[in-house]
Design a protein around this motif. Structure first.
Motif, PDB file in Angstrom:
ATOM      1  N   GLY A 288     -17.131  11.766  31.884  1.00  9.65           N
ATOM      2  CA  GLY A 288     -16.398  11.246  30.733  1.00  9.65           C
ATOM      3  C   GLY A 288     -17.313  10.383  29.890  1.00  9.65           C
ATOM      4  N   ASN A 289     -16.724   9.411  29.217  1.00 11.33           N
ATOM      5  CA  ASN A 289     -17.533   8.562  28.347  1.00 11.33           C
ATOM      6  C   ASN A 289     -18.100   7.362  29.111  1.00 11.33           C
ATOM      7  OD1 ASN A 289     -15.476   6.578  28.425  1.00 11.33           O
ATOM      8  ND2 ASN A 289     -14.475   7.470  26.643  1.00 11.33           N
TER       9      ASN A 289
ATOM     10  N   GLU B  54     -17.754   4.175  28.549  1.00 10.37           N
ATOM     11  CA  GLU B  54     -16.774   3.112  28.770  1.00 10.37           C
ATOM     12  C   GLU B  54     -15.994   3.343  30.063  1.00 10.37           C
ATOM     13  OE1 GLU B  54     -17.160   4.724  25.783  1.00 10.37           O
ATOM     14  OE2 GLU B  54     -18.225   3.072  24.823  1.00 10.37           O
ATOM     15  N   LYS B  55     -15.637   4.587  30.332  1.00 12.89           N
ATOM     16  CA  LYS B  55     -14.919   4.920  31.571  1.00 12.89           C
ATOM     17  C   LYS B  55     -15.804   4.616  32.780  1.00 12.89           C
ATOM     18  CE  LYS B  55     -13.103   8.783  34.221  1.00 12.89           C
ATOM     19  NZ  LYS B  55     -13.004  10.237  34.304  1.00 12.89           N
ATOM     20  N   ALA B  56     -17.075   4.998  32.719  1.00 10.52           N
ATOM     21  CA  ALA B  56     -17.991   4.749  33.832  1.00 10.52           C
ATOM     22  C   ALA B  56     -18.163   3.248  34.077  1.00 10.52           C
ATOM     23  CB  ALA B  56     -19.335   5.413  33.558  1.00 10.52           C
ATOM     24  N   ILE B  57     -18.265   2.479  32.999  1.00 10.60           N
ATOM     25  CA  ILE B  57     -18.410   1.032  33.129  1.00 10.60           C
ATOM     26  C   ILE B  57     -17.159   0.426  33.759  1.00 10.60           C
ATOM     27  CG2 ILE B  57     -18.587  -1.133  31.827  1.00 10.60           C
ATOM     28  CD1 ILE B  57     -20.445   0.417  29.861  1.00 10.60           C
TER      29      ILE B  57
ATOM     30  N   MET C  43     -19.873  13.776  29.361  1.00 11.28           N
ATOM     31  CA  MET C  43     -21.122  13.259  29.857  1.00 11.28           C
ATOM     32  C   MET C  43     -20.942  12.869  31.320  1.00 11.28           C
ATOM     33  SD  MET C  43     -23.966  12.498  28.144  1.00 11.28           S
ATOM     34  CE  MET C  43     -25.514  11.963  28.739  1.00 11.28           C
ATOM     35  N   ARG C  44     -22.017  12.958  32.061  1.00 10.42           N
ATOM     36  CA  ARG C  44     -21.974  12.615  33.480  1.00 10.42           C
ATOM     37  C   ARG C  44     -22.842  11.381  33.728  1.00 10.42           C
ATOM     38  NH1 ARG C  44     -24.978  15.809  37.893  1.00 10.42           N
ATOM     39  NH2 ARG C  44     -24.359  14.683  39.746  1.00 10.42           N
TER      40      ARG C  44
ATOM     41  N   VAL D  46     -25.945   4.515  35.582  1.00  7.20           N
ATOM     42  CA  VAL D  46     -27.194   5.168  35.177  1.00  7.20           C
ATOM     43  C   VAL D  46     -26.867   6.576  34.726  1.00  7.20           C
ATOM     44  CG1 VAL D  46     -28.582   3.780  36.776  1.00  7.20           C
ATOM     45  CG2 VAL D  46     -27.733   6.014  37.505  1.00  7.20           C
ATOM     46  N   ALA D  47     -27.822   7.224  34.089  1.00  5.07           N
ATOM     47  CA  ALA D  47     -27.628   8.625  33.707  1.00  5.07           C
ATOM     48  C   ALA D  47     -27.344   9.438  34.962  1.00  5.07           C
ATOM     49  CB  ALA D  47     -28.871   9.150  33.002  1.00  5.07           C
ATOM     50  N   GLY D  48     -26.540  10.488  34.813  1.00  4.25           N
ATOM     51  CA  GLY D  48     -26.159  11.320  35.947  1.00  4.25           C
ATOM     52  C   GLY D  48     -27.367  11.812  36.727  1.00  4.25           C
TER      53      GLY D  48
END
Length: 74
Positions: free
Chosen positions: A26-27, A29-32, A1-2, A51-53
């Motif tokens: 990635g997921n 959790e990684k983005a957070i 996911m982006r 936010v969404a990609g």
């Protein structure tokens, strides 16, 4: 996911206005984690929202308005 990370200018009703910082692949959790680490690296003087990609392939530093923040419980 982006996902995209935004430097928050304004936050209201679960939405944010802000400027793109970077994308995360990635997921969630990684983005957070990247968002929180970015805040810490800036001595917590900025707020970073996930936010969404965004559908952009080149950096675009114009302000984005009314995007749904998806890391509220992060």
């Amino acid at each position: 996911m982006r996902y995209s990370l935004l430097n928050v200018y304004k936050e209201y009703d679960g939405l944010v206005d802000g400027v793109w910082i970077q994308d995360s692949i990635g997921n969630l959790e990684k983005a957070i984690k990247i968002a929180r680490d970015t805040e810490k690296a800036n001595s917590n003087r900025i707020v970073v929202a996930v936010v969404a990609g965004l559908n952009s392939y080149a950096p675009d530093y114009s302000i984005k308005i009314g995007l749904e923040r998806i890391d509220i419980n992060g």
